[in-house]
Enzyme design. Structure first.
Site, PDB file in Angstrom:
ATOM      1  N   GLY A  26       0.769  -1.237   0.000  1.00  0.00           N
ATOM      2  CA  GLY A  26       0.000   0.000   0.000  1.00  0.00           C
ATOM      3  C   GLY A  26       0.799   1.285   0.000  1.00  0.00           C
ATOM      4  CG  ASN A  28       1.716   3.279  -5.841  1.00  0.00           C
ATOM      5  OD1 ASN A  28       2.091   4.314  -6.369  1.00  0.00           O
ATOM      6  ND2 ASN A  28       2.334   2.116  -6.000  1.00  0.00           N
ATOM      7  CB  VAL A 106      -6.771 -10.006 -14.374  1.00  0.00           C
ATOM      8  CG1 VAL A 106      -7.310  -9.524 -15.715  1.00  0.00           C
ATOM      9  CG2 VAL A 106      -5.247 -10.057 -14.402  1.00  0.00           C
ATOM     10  CG  LEU A 107     -10.578  -5.790 -11.645  1.00  0.00           C
ATOM     11  CD1 LEU A 107     -10.545  -4.289 -11.415  1.00  0.00           C
ATOM     12  CD2 LEU A 107     -11.474  -6.478 -10.606  1.00  0.00           C
ATOM     13  CG  HIS A 123       2.624  -2.122 -15.467  1.00  0.00           C
ATOM     14  ND1 HIS A 123       2.274  -3.367 -14.997  1.00  0.00           N
ATOM     15  CD2 HIS A 123       3.660  -2.308 -16.330  1.00  0.00           C
ATOM     16  CE1 HIS A 123       3.059  -4.278 -15.553  1.00  0.00           C
ATOM     17  NE2 HIS A 123       3.896  -3.664 -16.361  1.00  0.00           N
ATOM     18  N   GLY A 157      -8.107  -5.085 -21.637  1.00  0.00           N
ATOM     19  CA  GLY A 157      -6.871  -5.871 -21.695  1.00  0.00           C
ATOM     20  C   GLY A 157      -6.081  -5.770 -20.398  1.00  0.00           C
ATOM     21  CG  ASP A 159      -0.457  -4.257 -17.163  1.00  0.00           C
ATOM     22  OD1 ASP A 159      -1.147  -3.724 -16.265  1.00  0.00           O
ATOM     23  OD2 ASP A 159       0.267  -5.240 -16.945  1.00  0.00           O
ATOM     24  CD  GLU A 188       5.013   1.924  -9.075  1.00  0.00           C
ATOM     25  OE1 GLU A 188       4.032   1.710  -8.352  1.00  0.00           O
ATOM     26  OE2 GLU A 188       5.774   1.003  -9.445  1.00  0.00           O
TER      27      GLU A 188
HETATM   28  C1  GRF Z   1       3.804  -1.280  -7.505  1.00  0.00           C
HETATM   29  O1  GRF Z   1       5.080  -1.467  -7.995  1.00  0.00           O
HETATM   30  C2  GRF Z   1       2.809  -1.264  -8.638  1.00  0.00           C
HETATM   31  O2  GRF Z   1       3.328  -0.733  -9.809  1.00  0.00           O
HETATM   32  C3  GRF Z   1       2.532  -2.720  -8.829  1.00  0.00           C
HETATM   33  O3  GRF Z   1       2.521  -3.269  -7.536  1.00  0.00           O
HETATM   34  C4  GRF Z   1       3.321  -2.466  -6.672  1.00  0.00           C
HETATM   35  C5  GRF Z   1       2.457  -2.039  -5.531  1.00  0.00           C
HETATM   36  O4  GRF Z   1       3.131  -1.412  -4.493  1.00  0.00           O
HETATM   37  N1  GRF Z   1       1.315  -2.910  -9.601  1.00  0.00           N
HETATM   38  P1  GRF Z   1       2.341  -0.778  -3.256  1.00  0.00           P
HETATM   39  O5  GRF Z   1       1.430  -1.863  -2.682  1.00  0.00           O
HETATM   40  O6  GRF Z   1       1.575   0.402  -3.748  1.00  0.00           O
HETATM   41  O7  GRF Z   1       3.418  -0.405  -2.292  1.00  0.00           O
END
Ligand code: GRF
Length: 206
Positions: A26, A28, A106-107, A123, A157, A159, A188
């Site tokens: 978590g 992000n 994957v949804l 991603h 699709g 990504d 990110e």
């Molecule tokens: C990130 O690298 C994101 O790009 C990928 O999974 C990771 C998630 O990291 N899809 P976090 O859980 O947000 O720390």
């Protein structure tokens, strides 16, 4: 079931309501909560819901600590049930935009269609390069000299939806997977809030 949404859902003439879907650590989610706090002091948007398919996800604990409503919705082998419950939670919390942030499932194309233009993903590669799992390892194995991250709209699709923001990271000769993944993750955390702002202002559409 959620209604199909109009092609241009943004901008909205009020503070937008965000949901974050996360399966793990978590980080992000934390960056989105920093940019769009649930306390509401950012006029553009606030995180109003966190959904995880894993009960033990640190993201759920982070949501609780931040005072954001959260839901654990199991996914294992039953995508349809997950999506029905997710749609219901999203409707209940009047969510405008869904941010997949380390959501490792994957949804379905039908779910992507229902949230068309209102669901984003991050991603860890410069898409279209290195789609799917282990993107950082794929980049190292390919021997390229740069990688990075992409925030994109989610379509049917994996990504494949339109890119909103990319940030580049140089690959050094001494890089191993954890070192490169760490540097990409830092990007990110900048790219995701930036992409959310662009989408909510109606400056990028799918
Ligand atoms: C990130 O690298 C994101 O790009 C990928 O999974 C990771 C998630 O990291 N899809 P976090 O859980 O947000 O720390």
């Amino acid at each position: 079931m959620a209604e199909t949404v109009p092609d241009r859902p943004f901008p909205v003439a009020r503070q937008a309501r965000l949901a974050v879907f996360a399966s793990g650590r978590g980080s992000n989610l934390a960056s989105l909560l920093g940019a769009f706090p649930t306390t509401g002091e950012e006029p553009l948007a606030a995180v109003r819901l966190v959904v995880s398919d894993r009960q033990a996800a640190l993201a759920l604990a982070a949501a609780e600590a931040a005072g954001v409503p959260s839901r654990h919705i199991p996914f294992a082998r039953d995508r349809e049930r997950f999506e029905a419950a997710a749609d219901e939670a999203l409707r209940e919390h009047a969510i405008d935009l869904v941010c997949l942030a380390g959501f490792m499932r994957v949804l379905s194309p039908a779910f992507a269609e229902r949230w068309h233009g209102r669901m984003l993903n991050v991603h860890p590669s410069l898409l279209p390069a290195f789609r799917g799992l282990q993107a950082t390892r794929q980049a190292l194995e390919a021997g390229v000299d740069e990688s990075g991250c992409t925030v994109h709209f989610v379509d049917a699709g994996v990504d494949t939806g339109r890119t909103i923001v990319q940030r580049r990271v140089r690959i050094e000769a001494r890089d191993d997977e954890p070192a490169l993944a760490r540097r990409i993750l830092r990007e990110e955390h900048i790219a995701y809030p930036e992409a959310v702002r662009l989408v909510l202002r109606g400056e990028v559409t799918p």
